[in-house]
Write a protein that holds these residues in place. Structure first.
Motif, PDB file in Angstrom:
ATOM      1  N   ILE A 171      55.346  82.334  26.154  1.00  0.00           N
ATOM      2  CA  ILE A 171      55.039  82.063  27.555  1.00  0.00           C
ATOM      3  C   ILE A 171      54.854  83.409  28.251  1.00  0.00           C
ATOM      4  O   ILE A 171      55.791  84.204  28.349  1.00  0.00           O
ATOM      5  N   ALA A 228      51.966  85.879  31.073  1.00  0.00           N
ATOM      6  CA  ALA A 228      51.338  85.864  32.395  1.00  0.00           C
ATOM      7  C   ALA A 228      50.390  87.053  32.510  1.00  0.00           C
ATOM      8  O   ALA A 228      50.434  87.974  31.690  1.00  0.00           O
ATOM      9  N   LYS A 236      56.749  83.111  35.278  1.00  0.00           N
ATOM     10  CA  LYS A 236      56.910  82.724  33.871  1.00  0.00           C
ATOM     11  C   LYS A 236      58.368  82.546  33.467  1.00  0.00           C
ATOM     12  O   LYS A 236      58.673  81.725  32.594  1.00  0.00           O
ATOM     13  N   GLU A 250      59.764  84.178  25.840  1.00  0.00           N
ATOM     14  CA  GLU A 250      59.304  84.645  27.152  1.00  0.00           C
ATOM     15  C   GLU A 250      58.811  86.078  27.037  1.00  0.00           C
ATOM     16  O   GLU A 250      59.538  86.967  26.589  1.00  0.00           O
ATOM     17  N   VAL A 264      51.024  81.852  32.154  1.00  0.00           N
ATOM     18  CA  VAL A 264      51.342  81.211  33.423  1.00  0.00           C
ATOM     19  C   VAL A 264      50.603  82.011  34.499  1.00  0.00           C
ATOM     20  O   VAL A 264      50.821  83.219  34.637  1.00  0.00           O
TER      21      VAL A 264
END
Length: 452
Positions: free
Chosen positions: A21, A23, A30, A101, A127
């Protein structure tokens, strides 16, 4: 990038749904999206494992609460490529879903979150904060998907979406081959308070569990409850850690003032034979009966009055130091060891005084980045991140080096005390860590040294 610190013994393999995940940059949301995804899948009865790219302490606290599982750092330089592969493959053996992440933007830093995605063989899901954006959303998504051909980006998440019509416009802007995984509306459930080092610690938020459930419900409503693609993950298991701390008892400060501890550091200390005892400098009056002491980073500046008022604990640690026993103090722990800590309100707090001088909070970030310390022929990798400055007449034993090679944080040795703003990732140099906690001499020689 190779990693020679990790031996091989057994191959391990697993399969799980997995995604990074990420960005376009910081501030896109995120962290909360990752936490809410973890809670969403956990609430659905799935086993969720979450990891964090880079040297971050605060996001993993929230992610651990969200997933119900410990969160480990993954960073191809700091933790090593082999360890990144191993931790992911080990997790895939029994997890239903693995979320990683990212840090900063997808391609920011060296190694970047994108580099980790390629190393691990998992897709990246950006994101993108869609506030004030319509068709440009598609341009941002296309740029992320096409910037590097080796980084698979096939889905994106729109965050902070204003309405159903707004979501439709965003979806219509996407190029062929890129789909909208979900459009997350603006919601109070999707935010967590922060302070100068990042998010507020999870333990400080009494309603965090309920907030994570609410955030998970927001994602479910946005259609984000389906699993990402299945991936197969394989790796070689690491060598068994050397038993260099057999029988050594270590007291570790852990409370609201001192909480920046990598789970991998604790794992290594135990694997090397150490017996760990946790205590609170804020509350406890005596130290556990131990051979060595670890004062990790945290927020001592927020608790200066309480720390200074605990005279019994100050006296106990001073006696421990005067007896010549080993103490490791990192960042906030270093600040605790000075004579005076000056907080952001200019209040002066008299603390341990194990090293002369004072630590003063600054109005801005004073140091940030990946660094390493080379002592006793070993390289301990880690990072620095602080908003204070140190004024001391003490001369450092050595200096850490930035990843780019420039000299950085000083490392002090005063009696049995080893102190620095530098945060070490212990598995990168087990022999050096053992020497510190055994109170053995430290030197800047480049040759390899024998085990204790």
């Amino acid at each position: 990038m190779s990693d020679e610190r990790t031996g091989t013994s057994n191959n391990i393999a697993g399969e799980a749904a997995a995604a990074l995940i990420t960005a376009p940059g910081s501030g896109q949301g995120k962290s909360m999206i990752t936490a809410a995804l973890a809670r969403l899948h956990r609430n659905a009865g799935r086993k969720v494992r979450v990891f964090k790219h880079g040297p971050d302490y605060l996001d993993p606290m929230v992610l651990a609460l969200a997933s119900g599982q410990p969160v480990y750092q993954l960073h191809p330089w700091m933790t090593g490529e082999a360890e990144c592969r191993w931790r992911l493959a080990e997790a895939a053996r029994d997890a239903d879903i693995i979320l990683v992440e990212g840090s900063m933007g997808l391609f920011d830093g060296d190694p970047s979150s994108a580099d980790l995605a390629v190393l691990a063989g998992i897709p990246a899901i950006p994101v993108i904060d869609a506030r004030g954006m319509a068709q440009t959303f598609g341009a941002v998504a296309l740029g992320l998907a096409s910037f590097r051909s080796d980084v698979p980006v096939h889905e994106v998440i729109a965050n902070r979406v204003g309405s159903a019509r707004h979501a439709a416009m965003l979806e219509e802007s996407l190029s062929q081959g890129i789909s909208l995984l979900g459009a997350v509306p603006r919601s109070d459930a999707m935010s967590i308070p922060d302070r100068h080092l990042g998010l507020v610690q999870a333990s400080e938020l009494a309603d965090l569990d309920a907030k994570l459930d609410a955030a998970a419900a927001v994602l479910a409503e946005a259609g984000l409850d389906r699993l990402p693609a299945q991936v197969s993950l394989t790796a070689e298991a690491p060598a068994v850690a050397p038993r260099l701390l057999e029988g050594v008892r270590i007291a570790i400060a852990r409370d609201a003032a001192f909480a920046f501890i990598y789970p991998a550091n604790l794992d290594l200390l135990r694997a090397m034979g150490a017996e760990l005892h946790f205590f609170s400098p804020l509350i406890d009056r005596v130290l556990p009966i131990v051979d060595a002491l670890w004062l990790p980073g945290g927020y001592p500046e927020l608790h200066g009055t309480t720390l200074a008022a605990n005279k019994d604990m100050l006296a106990a640690i001073r006696t421990f130091h005067s007896d010549g026993r080993a103490i490791l103090a990192e960042c906030g722990g270093l600040m605790y060891c000075t004579q005076v800590l000056v907080d952001k309100s200019s209040r002066r707090h008299e603390l341990l005084g194990l090293m002369p001088g004072e630590a003063r909070m600054a109005d801005k970030l004073t140091a940030l980045g990946l660094q390493s310390v080379k002592l006793n022929g070993h390289e301990l990798r880690g990072h620095t991140y602080h908003h204070s400055v140190l004024d001391t007449p003490s001369q450092p034993l050595a200096h850490a080096c930035k990843l780019a090679g420039a000299e950085a944080e000083p490392v002090f040795r005063i009696g049995g005390l080893t102190a620095s703003y530098f945060h070490g990732y212990f598995p990168s140099a087990p022999e050096l860590v053992a020497a510190i906690f055994r109170g053995q001499p430290l030197n800047t020689q480049t040759g390899e040294t024998g085990h204790a």
